[in-house]
Design a protein around this motif. Structure first.
Motif, mmCIF file in Angstrom:
data_model
loop_
_atom_site.group_PDB
_atom_site.id
_atom_site.type_symbol
_atom_site.label_atom_id
_atom_site.label_comp_id
_atom_site.label_asym_id
_atom_site.label_seq_id
_atom_site.Cartn_x
_atom_site.Cartn_y
_atom_site.Cartn_z
ATOM 1 N N VAL A 93 0.838 -1.204 0.000
ATOM 2 C CA VAL A 93 0.000 0.000 0.000
ATOM 3 C C VAL A 93 0.874 1.255 0.000
ATOM 4 C CG1 VAL A 93 -1.684 1.316 1.349
ATOM 5 C CG2 VAL A 93 -1.931 -1.167 1.122
ATOM 6 N N PHE A 94 1.939 1.230 0.785
ATOM 7 C CA PHE A 94 2.836 2.375 0.889
ATOM 8 C C PHE A 94 3.526 2.654 -0.444
ATOM 9 C CE2 PHE A 94 7.107 4.029 2.167
ATOM 10 C CZ PHE A 94 6.678 5.270 2.629
ATOM 11 N N VAL A 95 3.985 1.614 -1.135
ATOM 12 C CA VAL A 95 4.677 1.790 -2.407
ATOM 13 C C VAL A 95 3.713 2.290 -3.481
ATOM 14 C CG1 VAL A 95 5.860 0.571 -4.276
ATOM 15 C CG2 VAL A 95 6.496 0.128 -1.906
ATOM 16 N N ILE A 96 2.531 1.691 -3.566
ATOM 17 C CA ILE A 96 1.568 2.115 -4.588
ATOM 18 C C ILE A 96 1.096 3.543 -4.327
ATOM 19 C CG2 ILE A 96 -0.690 1.660 -5.602
ATOM 20 C CD1 ILE A 96 1.444 -0.335 -6.419
ATOM 21 N N GLY A 97 0.727 3.838 -3.079
ATOM 22 C CA GLY A 97 0.202 5.159 -2.776
ATOM 23 C C GLY A 97 1.246 6.252 -2.829
ATOM 24 N N SER A 98 2.437 5.950 -2.321
ATOM 25 C CA SER A 98 3.465 6.975 -2.216
ATOM 26 C C SER A 98 4.266 7.137 -3.494
ATOM 27 C CB SER A 98 4.416 6.644 -1.055
ATOM 28 O OG SER A 98 5.483 7.566 -1.005
ATOM 29 N N ALA A 99 4.705 6.040 -4.102
ATOM 30 C CA ALA A 99 5.602 6.118 -5.255
ATOM 31 C C ALA A 99 4.837 6.108 -6.577
ATOM 32 C CB ALA A 99 6.606 4.966 -5.215
ATOM 33 N N VAL A 100 4.115 5.017 -6.850
ATOM 34 C CA VAL A 100 3.506 4.832 -8.163
ATOM 35 C C VAL A 100 2.447 5.906 -8.439
ATOM 36 C CG1 VAL A 100 2.194 3.243 -9.607
ATOM 37 C CG2 VAL A 100 3.965 2.366 -8.070
ATOM 38 N N ILE A 101 1.609 6.203 -7.457
ATOM 39 C CA ILE A 101 0.558 7.193 -7.658
ATOM 40 C C ILE A 101 1.027 8.589 -7.238
ATOM 41 C CG2 ILE A 101 -1.764 7.900 -6.989
ATOM 42 C CD1 ILE A 101 -2.474 4.973 -6.641
ATOM 43 N N GLY A 102 1.551 8.709 -6.032
ATOM 44 C CA GLY A 102 1.850 10.028 -5.481
ATOM 45 C C GLY A 102 3.022 10.734 -6.130
ATOM 46 N N GLN A 103 4.238 10.232 -5.901
ATOM 47 C CA GLN A 103 5.428 10.903 -6.406
ATOM 48 C C GLN A 103 5.454 10.947 -7.928
ATOM 49 O OE1 GLN A 103 9.082 9.423 -4.639
ATOM 50 N NE2 GLN A 103 8.009 8.851 -2.781
#
Length: 304
Positions: A93-103
């Motif tokens: 969840v952290f990788v998808i939300g923070s990196a793939v979608i967010g950053q």
């Protein structure tokens, strides 16, 4: 009687082995110090971790002196551990939300908005975004703690009393990591967009294509390699993120924000199960390698 003159074939000297060896040494000698450092500080720890992942090595007690080979027992325990499975899900969840979608998305938006702007505007925006990137993780965590705490800035602006780090810890760490890491994606996309031919975009605009169609059918296809490379790099960086989460929430409350790197740290250095912690690290290494292979495969498919 005349005798026809015959030409003897040219005599070729055999290759000198010493010259090839000298050529190889000429290339290897400058690389020698770098290869030694890589062996000591990169390959060495990885191989040592690979070995102790199959042992019952501990930091204290009898197993710290006389560790034993236990085969895949650590991995059997790992995949049957509900705390590890919870941490793995939170990491995803952290990788998808923070990196793939967010950053990734925010970095692309900022880079697009800066196209055609003045030098002063670009300098100010770049300075503000990069400032969040260069600060240490502990400083970034302290900033977000003061913003999200019960008596922090956010509650003062909203006029409420809410402890965001306890009620929504994963949202807090995702937003904090987006704020800190967006600069890298912005720089990658700014460089990629500068290579997009301006006359091609202008021709599409003259033909009646709107901003959305120009983005989808011209800009994004031309920078697809940069998109995949950026996704791979920020995914690997976010997958191993530790300091920001540890300083901001400590993995809490309970295990509500305990990602796999924090769980690995807890098992290895709080409970001293260094063999079990190394098994977790090895699984994370394999996951990171799989992400890299997927992105590299997608790049090759796009080039085909």
């Amino acid at each position: 009687m005349t005798v026809a003159a015959t030409r003897s074939p040219p005599v070729t000297s055999p290759p000198i082995r010493g010259s090839s060896r000298r050529g190889a040494l000429r290339w290897l000698l400058p690389l020698g110090p770098a290869l030694v450092l890589l062996a000591l500080f990169l390959a060495g720890p990885i191989l040592w971790s690979l070995y102790i992942a199959f042992t019952n090595e501990t930091l204290t007690g009898s197993a710290s002196v006389n560790s034993q080979f236990v085969g895949v027992a650590n991995f059997v325990k790992l995949f049957g551990d509900p705390n590890f499975l919870n941490s793995f899900l939170l990491t995803f969840v952290f990788v998808i939300g923070s990196a793939v979608i967010g950053q990734n998305t925010l970095g692309l938006i900022i880079a697009l908005l800066q196209r055609g702007r003045g030098r002063v505007t670009r300098s100010v925006v770049n300075g503000v975004v990069i400032a969040a990137w260069v600060v240490p993780e502990v400083v970034a965590a302290a900033c977000w703690f003061s913003f999200l705490a019960e008596e922090g800035t956010l509650n003062s602006l909203l006029g409420i009393s809410q402890e965001w780090l306890y009620t929504a810890p994963m949202v807090a760490v995702i937003l904090a990591n987006i704020w800190r890491g967006t600069a890298f994606s912005m720089l990658v996309y700014s460089a990629a967009l500068s290579e997009v031919p301006a006359d091609l975009v202008e021709a599409a605009a003259v033909d009646g294509a709107g901003p959305g169609r120009r983005l989808l059918h011209i800009t994004l296809p031309l920078i697809r390699r940069s998109i995949m490379a950026n996704l791979m790099l920020i995914t690997l960086q976010t997958l191993a993120s530790f300091g920001l989460i540890y300083a901001l929430t400590g993995g809490g409350p309970g295990t509500a924000s305990q990602t796999t790197p924090l769980y690995m740290y807890e098992q290895a250095f709080r409970y001293f199960e260094i063999g079990y912690g190394s098994a977790i690290a090895l699984v994370m290494l394999v996951v990171g390698a799989l992400f890299s292979l997927i992105y590299l495969r997608l790049i090759k498919v796009e080039d085909a």
